[in-house]
Design a protein around this motif. Sequence first.
Motif, mmCIF file in Angstrom:
data_model
loop_
_atom_site.group_PDB
_atom_site.id
_atom_site.type_symbol
_atom_site.label_atom_id
_atom_site.label_comp_id
_atom_site.label_asym_id
_atom_site.label_seq_id
_atom_site.Cartn_x
_atom_site.Cartn_y
_atom_site.Cartn_z
ATOM 1 N N ALA A 95 0.921 -1.217 -0.149
ATOM 2 C CA ALA A 95 0.206 0.063 -0.008
ATOM 3 C C ALA A 95 0.637 1.092 0.127
ATOM 4 O O ALA A 95 0.585 2.235 -0.849
ATOM 5 C CB ALA A 95 -0.796 0.031 1.320
ATOM 6 N N LEU A 96 1.646 1.269 1.007
ATOM 7 C CA LEU A 96 2.673 2.586 1.183
ATOM 8 C C LEU A 96 3.311 2.840 -0.082
ATOM 9 O O LEU A 96 3.670 4.012 -0.519
ATOM 10 C CB LEU A 96 3.524 2.424 2.318
ATOM 11 N N LEU A 97 3.724 1.850 -0.991
ATOM 12 C CA LEU A 97 4.847 2.278 -2.176
ATOM 13 C C LEU A 97 3.854 3.009 -3.055
ATOM 14 O O LEU A 97 4.605 3.833 -3.811
ATOM 15 C CB LEU A 97 4.914 0.784 -2.785
ATOM 16 N N GLY A 98 2.702 2.863 -3.243
ATOM 17 C CA GLY A 98 1.945 3.637 -4.070
ATOM 18 C C GLY A 98 1.485 4.723 -3.379
ATOM 19 O O GLY A 98 0.876 5.823 -4.191
ATOM 20 N N LEU A 99 0.873 4.842 -2.321
ATOM 21 C CA LEU A 99 0.276 6.007 -1.479
ATOM 22 C C LEU A 99 1.239 7.230 -1.050
ATOM 23 O O LEU A 99 0.811 8.093 -1.125
ATOM 24 C CB LEU A 99 -0.415 5.464 -0.234
ATOM 25 N N THR A 100 2.514 7.078 -0.544
ATOM 26 C CA THR A 100 3.340 7.817 0.015
ATOM 27 C C THR A 100 4.867 7.684 -0.388
ATOM 28 O O THR A 100 5.618 8.555 0.096
ATOM 29 C CB THR A 100 3.174 7.827 1.702
ATOM 30 N N ASP A 101 5.345 6.685 -0.906
ATOM 31 C CA ASP A 101 6.619 6.503 -1.018
ATOM 32 C C ASP A 101 7.396 7.295 -2.013
ATOM 33 O O ASP A 101 7.213 7.190 -3.367
ATOM 34 C CB ASP A 101 6.913 5.109 -1.398
ATOM 35 N N ARG A 102 7.991 8.409 -1.838
ATOM 36 C CA ARG A 102 8.507 9.689 -2.739
ATOM 37 C C ARG A 102 9.738 8.849 -3.399
ATOM 38 O O ARG A 102 10.072 9.294 -4.436
ATOM 39 C CB ARG A 102 8.969 10.772 -1.916
ATOM 40 N N ILE A 103 10.368 7.970 -2.909
ATOM 41 C CA ILE A 103 11.312 7.192 -3.396
ATOM 42 C C ILE A 103 10.777 6.587 -4.699
ATOM 43 O O ILE A 103 11.346 6.786 -5.940
ATOM 44 C CB ILE A 103 12.184 6.215 -2.720
ATOM 45 N N ALA A 104 9.699 5.727 -4.766
ATOM 46 C CA ALA A 104 9.014 5.340 -5.584
ATOM 47 C C ALA A 104 8.395 6.450 -6.697
ATOM 48 O O ALA A 104 8.559 6.267 -8.138
ATOM 49 C CB ALA A 104 7.854 4.438 -5.276
ATOM 50 N N PHE A 105 7.908 7.579 -6.132
ATOM 51 C CA PHE A 105 7.430 8.621 -7.114
ATOM 52 C C PHE A 105 8.547 9.296 -7.876
ATOM 53 O O PHE A 105 8.345 9.422 -9.110
ATOM 54 C CB PHE A 105 7.164 9.879 -6.070
ATOM 55 N N HIS A 106 9.831 9.254 -7.424
ATOM 56 C CA HIS A 106 10.943 9.629 -7.821
ATOM 57 C C HIS A 106 11.317 8.943 -9.261
ATOM 58 O O HIS A 106 11.452 9.033 -10.376
ATOM 59 C CB HIS A 106 12.190 9.997 -7.260
ATOM 60 N N GLU A 107 11.133 7.585 -9.035
ATOM 61 C CA GLU A 107 11.219 6.459 -10.198
ATOM 62 C C GLU A 107 10.200 6.593 -11.103
ATOM 63 O O GLU A 107 10.342 6.504 -12.242
ATOM 64 C CB GLU A 107 11.379 5.263 -9.474
ATOM 65 N N VAL A 108 8.862 6.847 -10.734
ATOM 66 C CA VAL A 108 7.766 7.208 -11.631
ATOM 67 C C VAL A 108 8.166 8.465 -12.634
ATOM 68 O O VAL A 108 7.969 8.285 -13.785
ATOM 69 C CB VAL A 108 6.222 7.572 -10.828
ATOM 70 N N THR A 109 8.594 9.622 -12.033
ATOM 71 C CA THR A 109 8.940 10.672 -13.059
ATOM 72 C C THR A 109 9.994 10.271 -13.800
ATOM 73 O O THR A 109 10.083 10.783 -14.903
ATOM 74 C CB THR A 109 9.385 11.756 -12.040
ATOM 75 N N ASN A 110 11.103 9.395 -13.324
ATOM 76 C CA ASN A 110 12.032 9.184 -14.324
ATOM 77 C C ASN A 110 11.650 8.228 -15.480
ATOM 78 O O ASN A 110 11.957 8.247 -16.767
ATOM 79 C CB ASN A 110 13.137 8.208 -13.421
ATOM 80 N N ALA A 111 10.682 7.265 -15.183
ATOM 81 C CA ALA A 111 9.817 6.403 -16.117
ATOM 82 C C ALA A 111 9.085 7.425 -17.088
ATOM 83 O O ALA A 111 9.035 7.289 -18.383
ATOM 84 C CB ALA A 111 9.048 5.502 -15.629
#
Length: 289
Positions: free
Chosen positions: A257-273
């Motif tokens: 859950a947290l990977l999609g809800l609040t994880d800004r490290i994952a969010f940074h990888e989203v912007t890279n993608a």
Amino acid sequence: MLPWKRALRPVAALLLTTAVVVVPATTAQAAEAATTSHSGWNDYSCKPSAAHPRPVVLVHGTFANSVDNWLALAPYLVNRGYCVFSLDYGQLPGVPFFHALGPIDKSAGQLSTYIDTVLAATGAAKADLVGHSQGGMMPRYYLKFLGGADKVNALVGIAPNNHGTTLAGLTNLLPYFPGAEDLLTTATPALAQQVVGSEFMTKLNAGGDTVPGVRYTVIATKYDEVVTPWRTQFLNGPDVKNVLIQDKCAADLSEHALLGLTDRIAFHEVTNALDPARATPTTCASVVG
């Protein structure tokens, strides 16, 4: 007790130890989202910029909706100059707030209609999709069977259920409870379709995981307790990038859950993608980026 609540009670028991707990959008949150839409996401007057020429469509996960799943990621992307949109899909009659429970193929049809609306409003030729859990997998049906590959540049899946889940082994118990599988299929079709080995999963992955012309990124966490084993989230095929978030930051303990809800490290990888030409290294420091 309402009939739909009685139907969902065995499902809730089955998922008790692994389900994503998402707080439904409150009236205040919904009002905030409506207000934000004028200067934030779901702003249909937004026109993509030269730097970010495609709108981003956010696709929520099972039991979530277009607001609660994106209270952190949507503003994160808007603040970085993206036109951002989110939809509700997979509603069951009489079940408020909790979406993505209906048949996944029908949900993919709803996504198709929504993307057409977004492209018409923004004037863009293609969109980029970012989805969490079922929302990272369901668009693959749209891409593969509903002509979506012509309208999508990239699909970024955060903890997507790409090859079916064992729910940490709980699905192995279903045959020991007579009628449980039939009830699961009738009451919440999307849950039954996401079980490893389901007819839906077999069809989705037959002939290969990907379709030509679309870039795929999968962001997973080894602490995922919902899509298990976590390695089944990864895709095979050309134009695929599979990312284990702990390879970027070993200290990241986010689960499903947290990977999609609040994880800004994952969010940074989203912007890279979304913008690989301007990608920067994702590290533990990305949490403050």
